[in-house]
Every structure is written in structure tokens, then in C-alpha cells.
Design a protein around this motif. Structure first.
Motif, PDB file in Angstrom:
ATOM      1  N   GLU A 159      -9.316 -13.068   7.067  1.00  0.00           N
ATOM      2  CA  GLU A 159     -10.196 -12.318   6.174  1.00  0.00           C
ATOM      3  C   GLU A 159      -9.453 -11.092   5.673  1.00  0.00           C
ATOM      4  OE1 GLU A 159     -14.396 -12.318   7.846  1.00  0.00           O
ATOM      5  OE2 GLU A 159     -14.083 -10.189   7.437  1.00  0.00           O
ATOM      6  N   MET A 160      -9.566 -10.824   4.379  1.00  0.00           N
ATOM      7  CA  MET A 160      -8.923  -9.638   3.808  1.00  0.00           C
ATOM      8  C   MET A 160      -9.994  -8.690   3.281  1.00  0.00           C
ATOM      9  SD  MET A 160      -5.943 -11.454   1.542  1.00  0.00           S
ATOM     10  CE  MET A 160      -4.371 -11.955   2.266  1.00  0.00           C
ATOM     11  N   ASN A 161      -9.888  -7.439   3.640  1.00  0.00           N
ATOM     12  CA  ASN A 161     -10.818  -6.442   3.088  1.00  0.00           C
ATOM     13  C   ASN A 161     -10.303  -6.023   1.714  1.00  0.00           C
ATOM     14  OD1 ASN A 161     -12.236  -6.484   5.548  1.00  0.00           O
ATOM     15  ND2 ASN A 161     -10.842  -4.963   6.413  1.00  0.00           N
ATOM     16  N   ILE A 162     -10.506  -6.910   0.744  1.00  0.00           N
ATOM     17  CA  ILE A 162      -9.841  -6.667  -0.542  1.00  0.00           C
ATOM     18  C   ILE A 162     -10.398  -5.452  -1.259  1.00  0.00           C
ATOM     19  CG2 ILE A 162      -9.055  -9.042  -0.862  1.00  0.00           C
ATOM     20  CD1 ILE A 162     -11.344  -9.493  -2.817  1.00  0.00           C
ATOM     21  N   GLU A 163     -11.661  -5.112  -1.002  1.00  0.00           N
ATOM     22  CA  GLU A 163     -12.196  -3.933  -1.706  1.00  0.00           C
ATOM     23  C   GLU A 163     -11.580  -2.643  -1.155  1.00  0.00           C
ATOM     24  OE1 GLU A 163     -16.094  -3.682  -3.108  1.00  0.00           O
ATOM     25  OE2 GLU A 163     -16.490  -5.832  -3.061  1.00  0.00           O
ATOM     26  N   THR A 164     -11.312  -2.625   0.143  1.00  0.00           N
ATOM     27  CA  THR A 164     -10.630  -1.462   0.721  1.00  0.00           C
ATOM     28  C   THR A 164      -9.180  -1.418   0.250  1.00  0.00           C
ATOM     29  OG1 THR A 164     -12.017  -1.809   2.664  1.00  0.00           O
ATOM     30  CG2 THR A 164     -10.197  -0.257   2.899  1.00  0.00           C
ATOM     31  N   TRP A 165      -8.554  -2.569   0.278  1.00  0.00           N
ATOM     32  CA  TRP A 165      -7.162  -2.677  -0.194  1.00  0.00           C
ATOM     33  C   TRP A 165      -7.027  -2.169  -1.618  1.00  0.00           C
ATOM     34  CZ3 TRP A 165      -2.427  -3.558   1.591  1.00  0.00           C
ATOM     35  CH2 TRP A 165      -1.435  -3.991   0.714  1.00  0.00           C
ATOM     36  N   ASP A 166      -7.981  -2.547  -2.464  1.00  0.00           N
ATOM     37  CA  ASP A 166      -7.913  -2.167  -3.875  1.00  0.00           C
ATOM     38  C   ASP A 166      -8.042  -0.659  -4.080  1.00  0.00           C
ATOM     39  OD1 ASP A 166      -7.596  -4.783  -4.613  1.00  0.00           O
ATOM     40  OD2 ASP A 166      -9.657  -5.077  -5.284  1.00  0.00           O
ATOM     41  N   ALA A 167      -8.555   0.034  -3.075  1.00  0.00           N
ATOM     42  CA  ALA A 167      -8.701   1.486  -3.192  1.00  0.00           C
ATOM     43  C   ALA A 167      -7.466   2.222  -2.679  1.00  0.00           C
ATOM     44  CB  ALA A 167      -9.940   1.944  -2.413  1.00  0.00           C
ATOM     45  N   ASP A 168      -6.497   1.461  -2.178  1.00  0.00           N
ATOM     46  CA  ASP A 168      -5.279   2.078  -1.652  1.00  0.00           C
ATOM     47  C   ASP A 168      -4.277   2.294  -2.791  1.00  0.00           C
ATOM     48  OD1 ASP A 168      -3.576   3.113   0.278  1.00  0.00           O
ATOM     49  OD2 ASP A 168      -2.680   1.153   0.703  1.00  0.00           O
ATOM     50  N   ARG A 169      -3.492   3.354  -2.675  1.00  0.00           N
ATOM     51  CA  ARG A 169      -2.425   3.586  -3.652  1.00  0.00           C
ATOM     52  C   ARG A 169      -1.431   2.428  -3.633  1.00  0.00           C
ATOM     53  NH1 ARG A 169       0.306   8.484  -1.442  1.00  0.00           N
ATOM     54  NH2 ARG A 169      -0.645   7.711   0.466  1.00  0.00           N
ATOM     55  N   VAL A 170      -0.944   2.047  -4.779  1.00  0.00           N
ATOM     56  CA  VAL A 170       0.019   0.946  -4.845  1.00  0.00           C
ATOM     57  C   VAL A 170       1.296   1.310  -4.091  1.00  0.00           C
ATOM     58  CG1 VAL A 170       1.443  -0.458  -6.392  1.00  0.00           C
ATOM     59  CG2 VAL A 170      -0.958  -0.010  -6.954  1.00  0.00           C
ATOM     60  N   SER A 171       1.684   2.566  -4.151  1.00  0.00           N
ATOM     61  CA  SER A 171       2.905   2.967  -3.427  1.00  0.00           C
ATOM     62  C   SER A 171       2.739   2.740  -1.925  1.00  0.00           C
ATOM     63  CB  SER A 171       3.225   4.442  -3.711  1.00  0.00           C
ATOM     64  OG  SER A 171       2.151   5.270  -3.290  1.00  0.00           O
ATOM     65  N   PRO A 230       1.426   1.271 -10.964  1.00  0.00           N
ATOM     66  CA  PRO A 230       1.419   2.516 -11.752  1.00  0.00           C
ATOM     67  C   PRO A 230       2.708   3.303 -11.522  1.00  0.00           C
ATOM     68  CG  PRO A 230      -0.503   2.347 -10.291  1.00  0.00           C
ATOM     69  CD  PRO A 230       0.464   1.302  -9.869  1.00  0.00           C
ATOM     70  N   THR A 231       3.035   4.118 -12.483  1.00  0.00           N
ATOM     71  CA  THR A 231       4.244   4.921 -12.332  1.00  0.00           C
ATOM     72  C   THR A 231       4.057   6.030 -11.297  1.00  0.00           C
ATOM     73  OG1 THR A 231       3.457   6.083 -14.289  1.00  0.00           O
ATOM     74  CG2 THR A 231       5.212   4.480 -14.609  1.00  0.00           C
ATOM     75  N   SER A 232       2.842   6.520 -11.154  1.00  0.00           N
ATOM     76  CA  SER A 232       2.609   7.578 -10.182  1.00  0.00           C
ATOM     77  C   SER A 232       2.432   7.009  -8.777  1.00  0.00           C
ATOM     78  CB  SER A 232       1.351   8.364 -10.555  1.00  0.00           C
ATOM     79  OG  SER A 232       0.886   9.094  -9.424  1.00  0.00           O
ATOM     80  N   ASP A 233       3.099   7.640  -7.816  1.00  0.00           N
ATOM     81  CA  ASP A 233       2.964   7.207  -6.426  1.00  0.00           C
ATOM     82  C   ASP A 233       1.549   7.438  -5.893  1.00  0.00           C
ATOM     83  OD1 ASP A 233       5.480   6.301  -6.205  1.00  0.00           O
ATOM     84  OD2 ASP A 233       6.199   7.885  -4.863  1.00  0.00           O
ATOM     85  N   MET A 234       0.788   8.267  -6.560  1.00  0.00           N
ATOM     86  CA  MET A 234      -0.537   8.619  -6.055  1.00  0.00           C
ATOM     87  C   MET A 234      -1.636   7.731  -6.651  1.00  0.00           C
ATOM     88  SD  MET A 234       0.367  10.812  -3.982  1.00  0.00           S
ATOM     89  CE  MET A 234      -1.250  11.327  -3.387  1.00  0.00           C
TER      90      MET A 234
END
Lengths: 426, 426
Positions: free
Chosen positions: B280-292, A123-127
Motif C-alpha cells: 500500500e502506498m500513501n500516495i496523497e502524503t507522498w504527493d505533498a512531499d517536496r520532489v527534492s 520543479p526547479t526549486s528544491d522546496m
């Protein structure tokens, strides 16, 4: 986001060689390829070179979701990899939650089948969190299909949908072979995802599950693998008992019309019913059995798959034929005798199964079996066949039905609409 | 049967497009394809058409086992599907049992890699069981490779082989990230089977396990799937965290010579060491993290995979570069900073990992991760890297090492000989 994106995907490109010559190609998802009349008897033991083997999987194939005569993933030639997962609606959810979920799943399925992410990866937003988890970036669709099913529980009192219940959607009755576990049975919703690329397949399931996290809980899943044969030649697949499985599967367009698709069924017209069974196979015990006994159990030869009364795979079994000892050549308790439409008042179901393995079991044995999936316009047809098979099948010494589910598959959505939208029409 | 069949398979046909331009093609199993310099930045989100995507998997590709410069399945371009399984020698077995097993496994592996059954599927005698279980009849090899490893335990007092212990084959030390389960760790023998056809892959493992039933017990297994990218273009694969993984993997022939293959190592010369970790990867937790934040953790952009100091995937990371705030642009605790050879005295290992999923865990979450497999001529190189990663890696919040194994991979056998035969030379 409660309405599907109105983004009609590009028309699917179905390579010509994927079309099955013996069937009338539907406008929909290509023609069925299981057990076709030109399937060849490839045998590695014979050392023969089989032209159908010398093929490749075209990863660029795409199937459309919208505006099709049939829902995706049913008549579609079986892909090599499948994930089946069921979900329950979370406590406290209401009809609009279900409606929103079906709309979002439909839109996402169309995007996934067109090899597109379901939203921004970066995404463009860091958040911001990503809308798509990213691991399929750059990958082709590899014939991805998504098939969404509605379980009987959706039509209980929770969502006010009792009046919309598909006429034949009642839980399967107890069957003689049942050894079911609650942890691998049932579900309010089913998702069948198939692709020739396992990473594309898992990405699709994962993202459908993720976007539904506010609405559903996961229930059970089975990951199946390609019992489809080499290349797109699609000779008859083999199960993990080593036998061809599907020689007499439905392949004629007329049989699809008669036995698979629902007619005059109100909002479900054009849909069908999906039966799923997780069938554990004691493959290590099976492997210790004499092949001659295995062939008696199936009623077919192991290598070529010919009925014991014939010479070639597609010879019609002669169930009345007797040997010199006066006994039937094909035992009445053999698998093909019990399952044959000739012995079941003509009843046929479309099987679209996959093999699976769960690794190693608690006894150190290989844990594997069949993810049986059938489509039929009347679940009673499956029940009729399974009553006979469960009671009399010589195979029962080696297999165990541990999981089960029944789901209604709505007709394919029109562009701008979503799967199951008719549930919410006034 | 204590000697391998002397049946040299046909020379493997390696399609030209599988050969990696940037590396010197070995005489062996084609050249490495992970993270090559011409890998493209395919992005589905950008809508760009990527020529490398428009490809197909050629199922007819075969790799030879005998008379190769390198063992199969290491430099081989990663296939889409992998099964890793370990075994323990059964109580009471002796050296000749191990010898016979290695000979039989070698002969069978050569047959399987040549798309042949390992014996009759349908024996002529009514009293016989099948030598091959049959489910791969008619299927191509689909680039099947079998890689057999020897665990440290084989060189204890049981088999009188202490004097033949590969010099660096001692169990891995405890590492900071360890969360290991005995049920997914260790083993006297390892089998890595990879193929582009999952049914071919499972058939191979199953038949190798079956023929060893008199000698070994199964220990643990992980089924991995294709993190290799579309077609044979082999752009950098992505892990289930959605990031490219392998951009800086070994690709130059010089690096293979320096860091992968054993030299002057007695009977192990030409072999290597295999480290396996189930992560093992906690992918559901990872997916909730900001991409930045995810990008900070990796030190790379998510879509294109560029280092945070660069613009393109294969730009060299500038670990000393500082931002306007005076802090390093690539955090010293980021994954690429900790793992970089620049920060580890030049040490490199060959990673050849696969994604895996175990379905749904006890909490209803998607259960998935990485089947990490690395090859190096000194296990201490893995230990050095993992000590740093386990102690400081920002990723540790999301991953857990639950399985581990170390195995010696003997050099490729000559025709008429078998893998590990040197163990039994006087």
C-alpha cells in the motif's frame, strides 16, 4: 489560478479505422462505435478468423477538448479502461471555489488529453512539490477523454446557483430494482475518465482529485474495464454475463440529435444528462444457469447475439412472433423486449457502460458487475426504461443496482473558457 | 478429467519489436523488456517526441504454454493488465483432487493463451450450462499468460506430498516492514494472469476460478495495471510514486540463469519461486512531499530517473561518491542504495510488478499501491533485500506491506503433460 489556460491542444488525430462507417462522423469526438451495423459476429468457439480481431490499439490517438460540437467521452468510441469518480464540495466552500475548480479541471483535462503533464513533475526549486505526480511521463494519451458532470446538489442553497439548475436535474426517483448504498451513490460532481492505457487513466483521475483537495472530498468510484471488443473494429461488446450488450444501442446521428443532445435548453444546450448505476452481477449463480435459460432471459442467442426470432445479431427482433405453442418466441419479460424502443414509445438512450470487478466478496465469490453509464437528454427516459426493467426483467434474479448517480454534462467549452462557465455568468 | 488435453496451441507469434535487443532472446516467451539498455527517457514535460511512444499494442500476440524452456509470464514482456489470485484447497480434498485441478488448469490455460474458449459457450443441449462464460468470444489473446504457483501449505500432511516439497518453499519469515493482513496473504495455489486486454484477463481468471469451484476456495486477489510504458518499446515503467522502477532490473540472460531459474533442483529444475507482496502506498502524503526529498528517498531524479551521481538513467550509481559536504551523494538509506546488488553480495531478483488501486479508502483518500511480484531461485534473496529495505528504507514512511505470499513455480509442461505433474510421479 481561476482561469483556464488558453492553450488550445493540437487537433486530435483520429485514425480512420476508428470512424464508424454507419454513422455520420461528427466534427467532435469521432463517431459512435457501439453496435454498428457492420459489427461482426466473432466467435472463438467456431474457430473462424475474424478480420476485425486482427487489429491493434493505437496509443497515439488524441481527442481535443475545446471548440468541439460535443463534450468528450460520450460519442467517443469506447476506450478499454474507465474510471468513474464522484466528489462532494467540502463544507464551507463557496461559489468561487466551485468556479475555480471547474476552471482548473478544464485546463488540466485539456493538458491530460493532449498527453501533457498538468505542471512540472520535477520543479526547479528544491522546496517545491510537483504539480503533476509523474507516472504518465512518456506515455501517450491513448484516446484519453475527461467528462465532467454536475450533480443536483450543486443547485441547492449553498452556492446561489438555484436559478441555473438544468431543467431536468432532479435526483432520480426510487426505482423497483434499487438496492442502493449511500457509499456508492450521489455526488456534487462526477468525473468520467476513459483511456486505452490504464496507467494514463488512473494518472488523470488521481491528478484531478489531487488538485481539487482544497475544495472537494471524494465520494465513490468504480474502475471499469474494456467491454469494447478487440482492436478498433469495435464489434458489439459483451458484458460479464457473456452476452453481447449494445446491439441496439444508439448509432445514427439522427438518434443522437433526438435522444442525446439537449436543444433549446438555455446554457445547457449541446450538453446532456449522465446516469450512472453500479450494477452488481451474481456471476457465479449466473454461470450455474443453463444457457438456454440465459438466452430466454436476454431474448438473444449467447454466441452470435441474434434475437430469438432471427438468425443474425442485427436482425430486428419480432416481439409479436409466436412459437408453435402460441407463446411469444421472445418472452415479454426478456431483457430486450422490456428495453426495446418499440415497446417504450420510441424512447432510446445512449449506453456507454464498462464491466468492473471488485475482486472477491465476503462470501468468497467473484465480485463483479456493470458500471452502467447512459447519456440522454431527458433523465425520465432512463427512469421509464428502468421502471420496466426493474419490475419485470428476468435478469433481476442475477443483478442488483447498488449505486446510482445523476449528473448534468455541460456543453464542450470554447478555447479560453471552461466547462460550466455559464453557471457563473450574470 | 484428470489428464490435460493434448492440444498443442499454435506457435506464438511474437512481433519482432517485442524482442528486447539487449538480451539473448530465449526460445521461450520472448526476452525480458524491463529496464533494457535502449530504453529511452521519454518526458512529456520536455515536449520531446519520443519514437518509442508512437506505437501500438498488437492484440494478436500469443504465447505458447507447452514445450517451452521457461514457464510463461515471467520473462514475458510485461502486459498492461494483471490479475493475481490465490486459492486454498477445500476441506476434505485429497491428492487426486489437486492432481485433477492442475491438469484441468493446464489444459484451460493453453486454450486461453491461444484465444480459445475453454469449452462450449452455447451447448447444443438445452439442459446444459456453458463450459466457458463467453465474454471473451471474438477477442484476441492480447499476449495472455497464465502462471500457476504452489504454496507451502500443499506440502503439509493433507496430500501426502511432503516428500516432494520444493527445497526452499517455506513460508517467508516475519520482515521488518510487515503489516500483513491474513485476508491478503498466503494461499495453497496462486494464479498470475496477464494480458494487454483487461476483459481477456478477467475472463481467464474467472474461468479458472469457476472450473476449480469443486476443489478450492478463493482467498485473495489484486488487480494490477500496466506500469509498462507506451507501446511495445517497453521503456522503464513507473510506479505510482511517479518514479521509474526497474532501471536495474534483471535483463541479461546470464542473470536469469544465475538468479531466476532453478538448476539441479530435482523436479523443480527449470522452475523458480514467486514472491508476491501487496504494498500500500500513501500516495496523497507522498504527493505533498517536496520532489527534492522524493529524489533523495529514491536516490534518483524523478523525470529522467538518473542516479543522483549521474546524468542518465542507466548510468551506474556511485554509492561511494561524496558531495562537497562530505556526505554521500546517494544516501545509504535511499531505496537504490539499499537494494543495489553491489551492496548485497551481488544478489539480484527479477521484479515483475504492477500498480494497483482499490479505489477510495475509509478516510476518503485514494487507495493505491504496488502489486510487487518477484521471481528468484532462492526466496532468501528476497528476504535479504527486504530485511534491509524494511529496516532502513526512507520510503517506509510512505508504504506498507499489507499482503504476502510465496509460491513455487514448476517448470513449463511438455505437450500432453500438465503443470506440477511431477508431484504425483511415483
Amino acid at each position: 489560478m481561476s482561469a483556464p489556460q488558453d492553450s488550445a491542444p493540437e487537433a486530435g488525430s483520429v485514425p480512420r479505422r476508428r470512424l464508424f462507417q454507419g454513422a455520420v462522423g461528427g466534427a467532435a469526438a469521432g463517431a459512435l462505435a457501439v453496435g454498428g451495423a457492420w459489427a461482426v459476429e466473432g466467435s472463438r468457439s467456431s474457430g473462424m478468423s475474424d478480420p476485425a480481431d486482427k487489429d491493434a490499439i493505437d496509443l497515439t490517438t488524441q481527442y481535443p477538448l475545446y471548440d468541439q460540437a460535443e463534450p468528450a467521452g460520450i460519442r467517443t468510441p469506447p476506450q478499454r479502461y474507465a474510471i468513474f469518480m464522484t466528489f462532494d464540495m467540502s463544507a464551507g466552500t463557496v461559489a468561487t471555489d466551485l468556479q475555480s475548480l471547474l476552471a482548473r479541471w478544464t485546463a488540466a483535462s485539456a493538458q491530460l488529453m493532449a498527453a501533457q503533464p498538468i505542471g512540472q513533475v520535477q520543479p526547479t526549486s528544491d522546496m517545491a512539490v510537483g504539480r503533476d505526480t509523474g507516472e504518465a511521463l512518456g506515455l501517450d494519451a491513448a484516446s484519453l477523454t475527461v467528462t465532467i458532470g454536475l450533480g443536483p446538489g450543486l443547485f441547492d442553497t449553498r452556492f446561489g446557483l438555484a436559478g441555473k439548475r438544468p431543467a431536468l436535474l432532479t435526483p432520480l426517483p426510487a426505482l423497483p430494482s434499487d438496492n442502493l448504498s449511500a457509499g456508492t451513490s450521489g455526488g456534487d460532481l462526477s468525473v468520467q475518465v476513459c483511456s486505452d492505457d490504464p496507467q494514463v487513466c488512473y494518472h488523470a483521475v488521481r491528478n484531478l482529485a489531487r488538485m481539487a483537495r482544497d475544495t472537494v472530498q471524494t465520494r465513490w468510484t468504480v474502475m471499469g474495464f474494456g467491454r469494447a471488443s478487440a482492436g478498433q473494429g469495435q464489434q458489439t461488446p459483451r458484458n460479464l454475463l457473456g452476452f453481447k450488450d449494445g446491439t441496439r444501442n444508439i448509432s445514427e446521428a439522427a438518434d443522437f440529435a433526438t435522444y442525446v443532445w439537449l436543444r433549446d435548453a438555455g446554457w445547457m444546450t449541446g450538453g446532456t444528462y449522465q446516469v450512472v448505476r453500479k450494477i452488481e452481477m451474481n456471476i457465479e449463480t449466473w454461470d450455474a444457469d443453463r444457457v438456454s435459460d440465459q438466452e430466454k432471459i436476454f431474448g438473444r442467442g449467447k454466441s452470435a447475439g441474434e434475437p430469438l426470432t432471427g438468425n443474425k445479431e442485427f436482425d430486428t427482433p419480432q416481439f409479436a412472433a409466436q412459437g408453435k405453442d402460441g407463446k411469444p418466441v421472445i418472452a415479454p419479460t426478456s431483457h430486450i423486449a422490456l428495453a426495446a424502443h418499440e415497446n417504450n414509445g420510441g424512447v432510446k438512450i445512449l449506453r456507454r457502460s464498462y464491466n468492473y470487478t471488485d475482486g472477491i466478496n465476503e462470501f468468497g465469490q467473484l465480485d463483479a458487475g456493470l458500471l452502467f453509464i447512459s447519456y440522454q437528454n431527458n433523465p425520465a427516459h432512463f427512469v421509464q426504461l428502468q421502471r420496466k426493467l426493474g419490475a419485470g426483467d428476468l435478469l433481476n434474479e442475477y443483478i442488483k443496482h447498488v449505486g446510482s448517480g445523476l449528473f448534468a454534462i455541460p456543453p464542450a467549452p470554447k478555447a479560453g473558457h471552461y466547462i460550466g462557465e455559464q453557471l457563473f455568468a450574470r
